[in-house]
Design a protein around this motif. Structure first.
Motif, short mmCIF file in Angstrom:
data_model
loop_
_atom_site.label_atom_id
_atom_site.label_comp_id
_atom_site.label_asym_id
_atom_site.label_seq_id
_atom_site.Cartn_x
_atom_site.Cartn_y
_atom_site.Cartn_z
N LYS A 155 0.85 -1.19 0.00
CA LYS A 155 0.00 0.00 0.00
C LYS A 155 0.88 1.24 0.00
N HIS A 156 0.73 2.06 -1.02
CA HIS A 156 1.47 3.30 -1.11
C HIS A 156 0.86 4.34 -0.17
N ASN A 157 1.67 5.18 0.38
CA ASN A 157 1.19 6.22 1.28
C ASN A 157 0.23 7.18 0.58
N GLN A 158 0.36 7.33 -0.72
CA GLN A 158 -0.52 8.23 -1.47
C GLN A 158 -1.97 7.72 -1.48
N LEU A 159 -2.16 6.40 -1.33
CA LEU A 159 -3.50 5.82 -1.39
C LEU A 159 -4.22 5.82 -0.05
N LEU A 160 -3.48 6.03 1.04
CA LEU A 160 -4.09 5.99 2.36
C LEU A 160 -4.82 7.29 2.66
N LYS A 173 -6.13 10.76 4.48
CA LYS A 173 -5.35 11.88 4.98
C LYS A 173 -4.97 11.73 6.45
N LEU A 174 -5.83 11.13 7.26
CA LEU A 174 -5.52 10.95 8.68
C LEU A 174 -4.21 10.19 8.88
N PHE A 175 -4.02 9.15 8.07
CA PHE A 175 -2.84 8.33 8.24
C PHE A 175 -1.61 9.01 7.65
N LYS A 176 -1.79 9.84 6.63
CA LYS A 176 -0.67 10.59 6.09
C LYS A 176 -0.12 11.59 7.12
#
Length: 108
Positions: free
Chosen positions: A91-96, A98-101
C-alpha cells in the motif's frame, strides 16, 4: 432372472426412510447452496457498505478498487478473513486516507 423384477427391491425400505435435510424442510433447493448464497450476499453487502464509506471519506462519488482494498484492510474481521490468501499488498502512502498521512508525517 437377474433380480430386476417389478417387485420391491431389498434396498427400497432403507431408501424410503432416509430423507435429506432439504426434503425435511420442504425445500426445492439444496440447503447448503441457499446458505452459501446468504453468506455471500452478506459479505458483499458488508464490503460495499465499507467501500462506500471509504469513497465518501475520500470525497469520491464512485467506488474504485482502492476503496474496496481499504475496506478489507481497515475492517478487523474482513482483514482476518483475507489474511492467509495471496501476496501481501504493497500500500502506497498516497492511497491511504489523509488521517494516516498526517500521523506518518509527525513520526518522520
Amino acid at each position: 432372472m437377474c433380480g430386476r423384477g417389478k417387485g420391491k427391491a431389498s434396498g427400497a425400505k432403507a431408501a424410503g426412510s432416509a430423507r435429506t435435510k432439504s426434503a425435511k424442510a420442504g425445500l426445492v433447493f439444496p440447503v447448503a447452496a441457499v446458505y452459501l448464497a446468504a453468506v455471500l450476499e452478506y459479505v458483499t453487502a458488508e464490503v460495499l457498505d465499507l467501500a462506500g464509506a471509504a469513497a465518501i471519506d475520500s470525497e469520491r462519488n464512485r467506488i474504485i478498487p482502492v476503496h474496496i482494498q481499504l475496506a478489507f484492510h481497515y475492517d478487523v474481521e474482513l482483514n482476518q478473513l483475507m489474511s492467509g490468501s495471496g501476496v501481501p499488498p504493497n500500500k502506497h502512502n498516497q492511497l491511504l486516507p489523509k488521517l494516516f498521512k498526517e500521523s506518518d508525517a509527525r513520526k518522520g
